[in-house]
Design a protein around this motif. Structure first.
Motif, mmCIF file in Angstrom:
data_model
loop_
_atom_site.group_PDB
_atom_site.id
_atom_site.type_symbol
_atom_site.label_atom_id
_atom_site.label_comp_id
_atom_site.label_asym_id
_atom_site.label_seq_id
_atom_site.Cartn_x
_atom_site.Cartn_y
_atom_site.Cartn_z
ATOM 1 N N HIS A 100 -43.752 -9.922 51.853
ATOM 2 C CA HIS A 100 -43.862 -9.562 53.259
ATOM 3 C C HIS A 100 -42.952 -8.360 53.522
ATOM 4 O O HIS A 100 -41.744 -8.496 53.684
ATOM 5 N N GLY A 101 -43.556 -7.188 53.524
ATOM 6 C CA GLY A 101 -42.802 -5.977 53.803
ATOM 7 C C GLY A 101 -42.047 -5.464 52.597
ATOM 8 O O GLY A 101 -41.794 -6.182 51.625
ATOM 9 N N HIS A 102 -41.705 -4.195 52.674
ATOM 10 C CA HIS A 102 -40.892 -3.546 51.635
ATOM 11 C C HIS A 102 -40.083 -2.457 52.325
ATOM 12 O O HIS A 102 -40.629 -1.457 52.774
ATOM 13 N N ARG A 103 -38.796 -2.667 52.421
ATOM 14 C CA ARG A 103 -37.920 -1.726 53.098
ATOM 15 C C ARG A 103 -37.047 -0.999 52.079
ATOM 16 O O ARG A 103 -36.496 -1.630 51.170
ATOM 17 N N VAL A 104 -36.928 0.312 52.213
ATOM 18 C CA VAL A 104 -36.156 1.148 51.295
ATOM 19 C C VAL A 104 -35.078 1.883 52.086
ATOM 20 O O VAL A 104 -35.362 2.453 53.147
ATOM 21 N N VAL A 105 -33.847 1.873 51.578
ATOM 22 C CA VAL A 105 -32.718 2.534 52.231
ATOM 23 C C VAL A 105 -32.018 3.433 51.217
ATOM 24 O O VAL A 105 -31.644 2.973 50.132
ATOM 25 N N ARG A 106 -31.867 4.718 51.570
ATOM 26 C CA ARG A 106 -31.117 5.623 50.692
ATOM 27 C C ARG A 106 -29.621 5.386 50.887
ATOM 28 O O ARG A 106 -29.118 5.408 52.015
ATOM 29 N N LEU A 107 -28.906 5.184 49.797
ATOM 30 C CA LEU A 107 -27.470 4.947 49.856
ATOM 31 C C LEU A 107 -26.670 6.226 49.697
ATOM 32 O O LEU A 107 -25.626 6.391 50.326
ATOM 33 N N THR A 108 -27.127 7.114 48.825
ATOM 34 C CA THR A 108 -26.415 8.368 48.598
ATOM 35 C C THR A 108 -27.319 9.354 47.871
ATOM 36 O O THR A 108 -28.219 8.953 47.135
ATOM 37 N N TRP A 109 -27.066 10.648 48.096
ATOM 38 C CA TRP A 109 -27.740 11.708 47.348
ATOM 39 C C TRP A 109 -26.903 12.158 46.154
ATOM 40 O O TRP A 109 -27.437 12.711 45.193
ATOM 41 N N TRP A 110 -25.582 11.990 46.241
ATOM 42 C CA TRP A 110 -24.690 12.575 45.242
ATOM 43 C C TRP A 110 -23.692 11.535 44.773
ATOM 44 O O TRP A 110 -23.264 10.704 45.565
ATOM 45 N N PRO A 111 -23.310 11.504 43.506
ATOM 46 C CA PRO A 111 -23.691 12.442 42.445
ATOM 47 C C PRO A 111 -25.108 12.222 41.902
ATOM 48 O O PRO A 111 -25.636 13.051 41.184
ATOM 49 N N GLU A 112 -25.698 11.069 42.242
ATOM 50 C CA GLU A 112 -27.101 10.818 41.947
ATOM 51 C C GLU A 112 -27.712 10.098 43.140
ATOM 52 O O GLU A 112 -27.015 9.467 43.930
ATOM 53 N N ARG A 113 -29.034 10.185 43.242
ATOM 54 C CA ARG A 113 -29.708 9.442 44.305
ATOM 55 C C ARG A 113 -29.646 7.941 43.993
ATOM 56 O O ARG A 113 -30.030 7.512 42.912
ATOM 57 N N ARG A 114 -29.157 7.205 44.958
ATOM 58 C CA ARG A 114 -29.074 5.750 44.827
ATOM 59 C C ARG A 114 -29.760 5.119 46.029
ATOM 60 O O ARG A 114 -29.601 5.570 47.161
ATOM 61 N N TRP A 115 -30.518 4.055 45.758
ATOM 62 C CA TRP A 115 -31.322 3.406 46.781
ATOM 63 C C TRP A 115 -31.130 1.899 46.723
ATOM 64 O O TRP A 115 -30.853 1.338 45.664
ATOM 65 N N ALA A 116 -31.312 1.259 47.860
ATOM 66 C CA ALA A 116 -31.484 -0.187 47.913
ATOM 67 C C ALA A 116 -32.868 -0.447 48.489
ATOM 68 O O ALA A 116 -33.350 0.318 49.329
ATOM 69 N N HIS A 117 -33.504 -1.492 48.026
ATOM 70 C CA HIS A 117 -34.799 -1.849 48.612
ATOM 71 C C HIS A 117 -34.906 -3.361 48.654
ATOM 72 O O HIS A 117 -34.190 -4.073 47.939
ATOM 73 N N ALA A 118 -35.776 -3.847 49.513
ATOM 74 C CA ALA A 118 -35.843 -5.285 49.744
ATOM 75 C C ALA A 118 -37.243 -5.720 50.124
ATOM 76 O O ALA A 118 -38.022 -4.944 50.688
ATOM 77 N N VAL A 119 -37.534 -6.978 49.815
ATOM 78 C CA VAL A 119 -38.765 -7.636 50.259
ATOM 79 C C VAL A 119 -38.379 -8.982 50.867
ATOM 80 O O VAL A 119 -37.281 -9.495 50.629
ATOM 81 N N THR A 120 -39.287 -9.549 51.622
ATOM 82 C CA THR A 120 -39.131 -10.913 52.121
ATOM 83 C C THR A 120 -40.225 -11.763 51.506
ATOM 84 O O THR A 120 -41.384 -11.336 51.419
ATOM 85 N N VAL A 121 -39.856 -12.955 51.049
ATOM 86 C CA VAL A 121 -40.801 -13.846 50.379
ATOM 87 C C VAL A 121 -41.228 -14.948 51.338
ATOM 88 O O VAL A 121 -40.740 -15.051 52.470
ATOM 89 N N ASP A 122 -42.158 -15.797 50.881
ATOM 90 C CA ASP A 122 -42.754 -16.806 51.758
ATOM 91 C C ASP A 122 -41.725 -17.740 52.396
ATOM 92 O O ASP A 122 -41.921 -18.200 53.522
#
Length: 220
Positions: A100-122
């Protein structure tokens, strides 16, 4: 609920193997029990295949070193040791059940691109996956804190992945277990025993970790 976290080391083995290990990683993941698997350092062309072979839905977010991905893929599929991390990367979530859904959040551009992402389950549990920055504990702690803040009002919540910290701590969340730099934290959930470290043979430089948990019953 069984949750697994594994850094796939860009599809490589501890000792160099000069062929694609997609079949090997797929078989390992398919052979373990889990309801949700959060994966880091995944070759970007793997998540859909891993999901199909494991009977799971797959969601992913590209991370760093993905410019000219078609060329990187051709090289890395033949020999993942040629480019190593430069073969491209993503983080992925596999769910054996509905997503249920997929949300992506950018954490930082430097020194490398880092992301967190999440889903919700039943069950209503939101699962956050991240791979924090390397080289400096301060960078890793910053990324973990930003990911936690992005889902600060969510409960029940499971946050985990390769946090690149030996002893992380998060205000308002409970450490559910971990190994080396791979950890799980929760809010509104209870572990049903200690975290397990699974035997992955020669695959990856990280062993998978797995936790069993249940949503906490609110006090009357």
């Amino acid at each position: 609920m069984l949750a697994l976290s594994w850094n796939l080391y860009h599809g490589r083995a501890r000792n160099p193997v000069r062929r694609s290990l997609l079949d090997d990683f797929s078989a390992a993941l398919d052979g373990w029990e889990w309801d949700v698997a959060i994966l880091q350092e995944v070759p970007p062309w793997w998540p859909a295949v891993l999901g199909q072979r494991c009977g799971a839905s797959a969601r992913w977010v590209l991370t760093s070193r993905n410019f000219g991905l078609a060329v990187r893929r051709r090289v890395s599929e033949r020999d993942p040791e040629r480019l190593k991390a430069n073969g491209g990367g993503c983080n992925a979530i596999l769910v054996r059940g509905a997503v249920h859904g997929h949300r992506v959040v950018r954490l930082t551009w430097w020194p490398e691109r880092r992301w967190a992402h999440a889903v919700t389950v039943d069950s209503g549990l939101t699962v956050v996956n991240l791979h924090a920055s390397t080289h400096r504990d301060a960078w890793a702690a910053r990324d973990v804190a930003r990911a936690a803040a992005a889902w600060s009002g969510v409960s029940p919540l499971l946050l985990g992945g390769d946090l690149n910290l030996r002893r992380p701590a998060l205000d308002g969340m409970t450490w559910l277990g971990g190994n080396h730099v791979d950890h799980f934290f929760g809010r509104g959930v209870e572990p049903l025993g200690p975290a397990e470290v699974l035997d992955r043979g020669e695959l990856s430089d990280h062993p998978p970790i797995r936790v069993s948990l249940v949503a906490r019953t609110p006090a009357a």
